[in-house]
Design a protein around this motif. Structure first.
Motif, PDB file in Angstrom:
ATOM      1  N   GLN A   1      -2.457  -4.000  -6.552  1.00 13.65           N
ATOM      2  CA  GLN A   1      -2.484  -5.439  -6.847  1.00 13.65           C
ATOM      3  C   GLN A   1      -2.559  -5.688  -8.346  1.00 13.65           C
ATOM      4  N   ARG A   2      -3.545  -5.074  -8.975  1.00 10.09           N
ATOM      5  CA  ARG A   2      -3.773  -5.341 -10.399  1.00 10.09           C
ATOM      6  C   ARG A   2      -2.695  -4.729 -11.284  1.00 10.09           C
TER       7      ARG A   2
ATOM      8  N   ASP B   1       0.230  -8.096  -9.935  1.00 12.08           N
ATOM      9  CA  ASP B   1      -0.232  -9.129 -10.866  1.00 12.08           C
ATOM     10  C   ASP B   1       0.447  -9.059 -12.235  1.00 12.08           C
TER      11      ASP B   1
ATOM     12  N   PRO C   1       2.940  -9.927 -14.904  1.00  8.88           N
ATOM     13  CA  PRO C   1       3.870 -11.055 -15.035  1.00  8.88           C
ATOM     14  C   PRO C   1       5.284 -10.595 -15.385  1.00  8.88           C
TER      15      PRO C   1
END
Length: 398
Positions: free
Chosen positions: A251-252, A256, A258
């Motif tokens: 996820q990180r 996530d 950009p």
């Protein structure tokens, strides 16, 4: 800062982080106290402004930053004095990062381009405790006693230390044209660059970026604009240490990020090798091919759910590695089975990169001597180039 409605914040540099409090210590750990630390970042892409991501994710006490500055790097620890500017957080030049948290600096309006080398200088007046860090940045950093925030060079300073690890920095974003698309190289040491020459930018993602630039403007080619590196040496797909396992950090470190549209994945080597290496000379259980295939399938499914293109690299050859207990006949066979699955019709990935590009064709389970860094587990600069050349650029079409 002016607002540009035709631009968006996009990752232009990434550095995967690990905790200094793990049970396996493969890399040097350290703290700082009343020291200035200067570290160099090389941008993978450019834009009209830049912001830096700082982290105290694995710290056990608040991280006090007495001052931070951003400048263009010249050589060694040197900076262009006219480019030096303070970094603020919510307008403040002095700030504290709470335990377990990350933050993003206020934007600096400054045009930057792919290949630009930026120096981030931090004044750390208080004891930091063991630091959140990146293990193999392959970029020399510098630390000196006292407050040297504005020094044009740290070279020759009494007490100067050269750092082989990177501390507190997880990335940089740029304000890039809206629609800028990037790929994330999400994997282990084969992406972070272990075995390639330090301070030369010869990691697999760097060399793939060279190919993308050589191919021409993304507006013409339809390819992603650039690749950022989220490789983490000794990282595993299914098991924590070194770093959180891939499914935990996905996820990180990917979703996530950009601007991400494509993800290139390389995992499995350390799942197969670290158990035996840690237990040597005793034997240790390793995951089965079914275990790794299930984990990779979950990974592909999560990438697809996020709307991303998922590309898998086959498990790199490693049979003759010098690390005791790492390569076993059972592990090599599992790696071969997983690679065959990645290449086959049952794979859920959208495409694959064949890392057999660096294999010895007379003995495909080992790295060819021309591409071996010397340890039988990691590729050298020529090997990283062969891996980058193995990517079919059409798989990076947006």
């Amino acid at each position: 800062m002016t607002t540009d409605s035709t631009a968006s914040w996009t990752a232009a540099f990434r550095s995967a982080l690990i905790s200094p409090h793990e049970g396996i210590d493969l890399f040097p750990l350290r703290a700082f106290s009343a020291q200035t630390v200067r570290q160099v970042l090389r941008l993978d892409g450019g834009g009209s402004a830049v912001r830096i991501r700082l982290s105290n994710r694995y710290g056990t006490e608040p991280l006090h930053i007495g001052g931070a500055r951003l400048a263009r790097r010249t050589e060694g620890s040197g900076i262009e004095s006219g480019s030096d500017t303070p970094l603020h957080v919510d307008g403040a030049q002095e700030f504290t990062i709470p335990v377990g948290e990350d933050l993003i600096t206020d934007p600096v309006e400054q045009t930057v381009a792919a290949g630009d080398e930026l120096a981030v200088t931090l004044w750390l007046p208080a004891h930091t405790g063991l630091t959140t860090y990146s293990a193999v940045p392959l970029r020399t950093g510098y630390a000196v006693p006292g407050n040297a925030l504005t020094a044009t060079t740290l070279d020759g300073t009494e007490g100067l230390e050269e750092l082989v690890t990177r501390h507190f920095i997880s990335g940089a974003d740029v304000l890039a044209p809206a629609g800028t698309a990037i790929a994330v190289a999400f994997g282990d040491s084969w992406f972070e660059g272990t075995g390639t020459t330090p301070d030369t930018d010869n990691r697999f993602p760097d060399l793939l970026n060279n190919r993308l630039r050589d191919a021409g403007s993304s507006a013409t080619t339809g390819l992603v604009d650039w690749v950022v590196n989220q490789g983490l040496s000794a990282n595993r797909l299914l098991t924590d240490e070194i770093g959180e396992h891939a499914l935990a950090r996905l996820q990180r470190d990917v979703l996530d990020v950009p601007g991400v549209t494509h993800v290139i994945v390389h995992f499995g080597l350390n799942d197969l090798g670290i158990p035996g290496q840690e237990a040597y000379p005793a034997a240790a259980p390793i995951p089965s091919a079914a275990d790794l295939i299930a984990g990779l399938t979950t990974l592909a499914d999560r990438l697809h759910t996020a709307g991303l293109t998922a590309i898998a690299a086959t498990v790199g050859p490693y049979k003759d590695t010098i690390y005791d207990g790492y390569a076993t006949p059972e592990g090599v066979a599992v790696g071969r089975e997983v690679s065959d699955w990645i290449r086959g019709a049952d794979s859920p990935f959208d495409a694959y990169v064949d890392f057999d590009a660096v294999a010895d064709q007379a003995d495909p389970d080992r790295i060819h001597d021309d591409y071996d860094s010397g340890d039988g587990l990691h590729v050298n600069d020529a090997g990283a180039q062969a891996l980058a050349d193995a990517v079919d650029l059409t798989t990076l079409k947006v």
